[in-house]
Design a protein around this motif. Structure first.
Motif, PDB file in Angstrom:
ATOM      1  N   GLY A   6       0.790  -1.219   0.000  1.00 33.04           N
ATOM      2  CA  GLY A   6       0.000   0.000   0.000  1.00 33.04           C
ATOM      3  C   GLY A   6       0.823   1.269   0.000  1.00 33.04           C
ATOM      4  N   GLN A   7       2.084   1.161  -0.411  1.00 32.46           N
ATOM      5  CA  GLN A   7       2.991   2.304  -0.417  1.00 32.46           C
ATOM      6  C   GLN A   7       3.342   2.713  -1.847  1.00 32.46           C
ATOM      7  OE1 GLN A   7       3.836   3.853   2.466  1.00 32.46           O
ATOM      8  NE2 GLN A   7       2.515   2.342   3.470  1.00 32.46           N
ATOM      9  N   PRO A   8       3.590   4.007  -2.078  1.00 30.87           N
ATOM     10  CA  PRO A   8       3.944   4.460  -3.436  1.00 30.87           C
ATOM     11  C   PRO A   8       5.401   4.172  -3.769  1.00 30.87           C
ATOM     12  CG  PRO A   8       3.952   6.317  -1.928  1.00 30.87           C
ATOM     13  CD  PRO A   8       3.480   5.133  -1.124  1.00 30.87           C
ATOM     14  N   TYR A   9       5.676   4.053  -5.062  1.00 28.24           N
ATOM     15  CA  TYR A   9       7.057   3.915  -5.538  1.00 28.24           C
ATOM     16  C   TYR A   9       7.162   4.622  -6.886  1.00 28.24           C
ATOM     17  CZ  TYR A   9      11.635   2.108  -6.688  1.00 28.24           C
ATOM     18  OH  TYR A   9      12.985   2.015  -7.011  1.00 28.24           O
ATOM     19  N   ILE A  10       8.123   5.522  -6.982  1.00 23.75           N
ATOM     20  CA  ILE A  10       8.362   6.282  -8.202  1.00 23.75           C
ATOM     21  C   ILE A  10       9.808   6.079  -8.622  1.00 23.75           C
ATOM     22  CG2 ILE A  10       8.225   8.565  -9.283  1.00 23.75           C
ATOM     23  CD1 ILE A  10       5.569   7.540  -8.041  1.00 23.75           C
ATOM     24  N   SER A  11      10.048   5.867  -9.907  1.00 20.94           N
ATOM     25  CA  SER A  11      11.430   5.761 -10.378  1.00 20.94           C
ATOM     26  C   SER A  11      12.217   6.995  -9.945  1.00 20.94           C
ATOM     27  CB  SER A  11      11.479   5.639 -11.909  1.00 20.94           C
ATOM     28  OG  SER A  11      11.133   4.339 -12.322  1.00 20.94           O
ATOM     29  N   PRO A  12      13.397   6.805  -9.347  1.00 22.73           N
ATOM     30  CA  PRO A  12      14.176   7.951  -8.868  1.00 22.73           C
ATOM     31  C   PRO A  12      14.449   9.004  -9.943  1.00 22.73           C
ATOM     32  CG  PRO A  12      15.078   5.912  -7.997  1.00 22.73           C
ATOM     33  CD  PRO A  12      14.008   5.515  -8.971  1.00 22.73           C
ATOM     34  N   ALA A  13      14.522   8.586 -11.195  1.00 20.33           N
ATOM     35  CA  ALA A  13      14.832   9.527 -12.279  1.00 20.33           C
ATOM     36  C   ALA A  13      13.758  10.596 -12.450  1.00 20.33           C
ATOM     37  CB  ALA A  13      15.018   8.778 -13.597  1.00 20.33           C
ATOM     38  N   ILE A  14      12.540  10.341 -11.964  1.00 21.26           N
ATOM     39  CA  ILE A  14      11.464  11.333 -12.099  1.00 21.26           C
ATOM     40  C   ILE A  14      10.949  11.778 -10.727  1.00 21.26           C
ATOM     41  CG2 ILE A  14      10.726  10.669 -14.422  1.00 21.26           C
ATOM     42  CD1 ILE A  14       8.523   8.976 -13.092  1.00 21.26           C
ATOM     43  N   SER A  15      11.772  11.648  -9.717  1.00 17.18           N
ATOM     44  CA  SER A  15      11.358  12.031  -8.370  1.00 17.18           C
ATOM     45  C   SER A  15      11.005  13.513  -8.279  1.00 17.18           C
ATOM     46  CB  SER A  15      12.444  11.694  -7.351  1.00 17.18           C
ATOM     47  OG  SER A  15      13.661  12.352  -7.680  1.00 17.18           O
ATOM     48  N   ALA A  16      11.573  14.334  -9.158  1.00 20.19           N
ATOM     49  CA  ALA A  16      11.246  15.762  -9.154  1.00 20.19           C
ATOM     50  C   ALA A  16       9.766  15.987  -9.436  1.00 20.19           C
ATOM     51  CB  ALA A  16      12.090  16.504 -10.192  1.00 20.19           C
ATOM     52  N   PHE A  17       9.141  15.100 -10.217  1.00 20.62           N
ATOM     53  CA  PHE A  17       7.711  15.232 -10.489  1.00 20.62           C
ATOM     54  C   PHE A  17       6.904  15.159  -9.196  1.00 20.62           C
ATOM     55  CE2 PHE A  17       7.990  13.249 -15.043  1.00 20.62           C
ATOM     56  CZ  PHE A  17       8.731  14.349 -15.453  1.00 20.62           C
ATOM     57  N   LEU A  18       7.300  14.257  -8.297  1.00 16.58           N
ATOM     58  CA  LEU A  18       6.595  14.101  -7.031  1.00 16.58           C
ATOM     59  C   LEU A  18       6.778  15.345  -6.163  1.00 16.58           C
ATOM     60  CD1 LEU A  18       4.856  11.965  -5.645  1.00 16.58           C
ATOM     61  CD2 LEU A  18       6.925  11.124  -4.515  1.00 16.58           C
TER      62      LEU A  18
END
Length: 217
Positions: free
Chosen positions: A124-136
């Motif tokens: 139930g946790q989010p995961y975003i590719s580090p390369a686009i972490s700026a989007f978050l």
């Protein structure tokens, strides 16, 4: 012993699916129970197998990943979704999260990110590719600025915030009532309270507000 995480993977490129399978199956906790080459088949397999996590491409024949996730929500399928995509597009990223995806993984980093993304989504946790972490970071900044500009948002109850988000996703009051297991009249009361707290006037003002600020809600 940790429980098994059951998976569906959907992508219209068989070589990519084979590569994903090879990477995923290096972890004994992960079990692929279904595959699909298009969105319509993926939906059928999701209904049949009820996996814990679905790894979906965004661009697929018949049903796109986004359309598939909308249909999953309409059918109240509990499967968590991780999008695997080539798109480094911030608008598309925001739409994925707005729809309720827990993961957004770039295909060029799938070999290093996909297992972690699956495990995060299953928990139930989010995961975003580090390369686009700026989007978050950008998303969080916009949301914080939006709240400061419209302090009435802080007066909304958790249920009212949920109703507002569902309105932004173009759900009717009847659909919202079914989603939240409340009556139609209760939804209408929530809508009236939201309008009062946000000082929205006019028959379509709430819908317009929700659509205009979908990514910040």
């Amino acid at each position: 012993m940790n429980s098994t995480i059951r998976l569906l993977i959907a992508d219209d490129h068989p070589l990519l699916r084979a590569g994903l399978r090879q990477v995923i199956e290096t972890d004994a906790r992960l079990q692929i129970v279904a595959e699909a080459a298009d969105g319509a088949t993926a939906l059928d397999r999701l209904v049949e197998t009820q996996p814990d996590v679905a790894v979906l491409d965004i661009e697929m024949p018949q049903l796109t990943g986004f359309a598939l996730l909308r249909e999953m929500r309409a059918q109240r399928l509990a499967t968590a979704v991780v999008f695997l995509t080539m798109y480094r597009d911030e608008e598309m990223f925001n739409e994925a999260l707005d729809l309720g995806a827990l993961g957004y993984v770039l295909k060029d980093s799938a070999t290093t990110d996909i297992v972690a993304a699956i495990k995060a989504a299953a928990a139930g946790q989010p995961y975003i590719s580090p390369a686009i972490s700026a989007f978050l970071f950008n998303r969080a900044t916009r949301a914080n600025n939006f709240v400061r500009q419209l302090p009435g948002l802080n007066d909304l109850t958790p249920t009212e915030r949920r109703v507002l988000k569902l309105i932004a996703e173009n759900n009717t009051s009847k659909e919202i009532a079914a989603e939240l297991f409340i009556s139609y009249r209760t939804v209408e009361n929530h809508r009236a309270n939201i309008c009062q707290k946000l000082n929205l006037k006019g028959s379509h003002s709430l819908l317009k507000f929700a659509f205009d600020h979908k990514s910040e809600i």
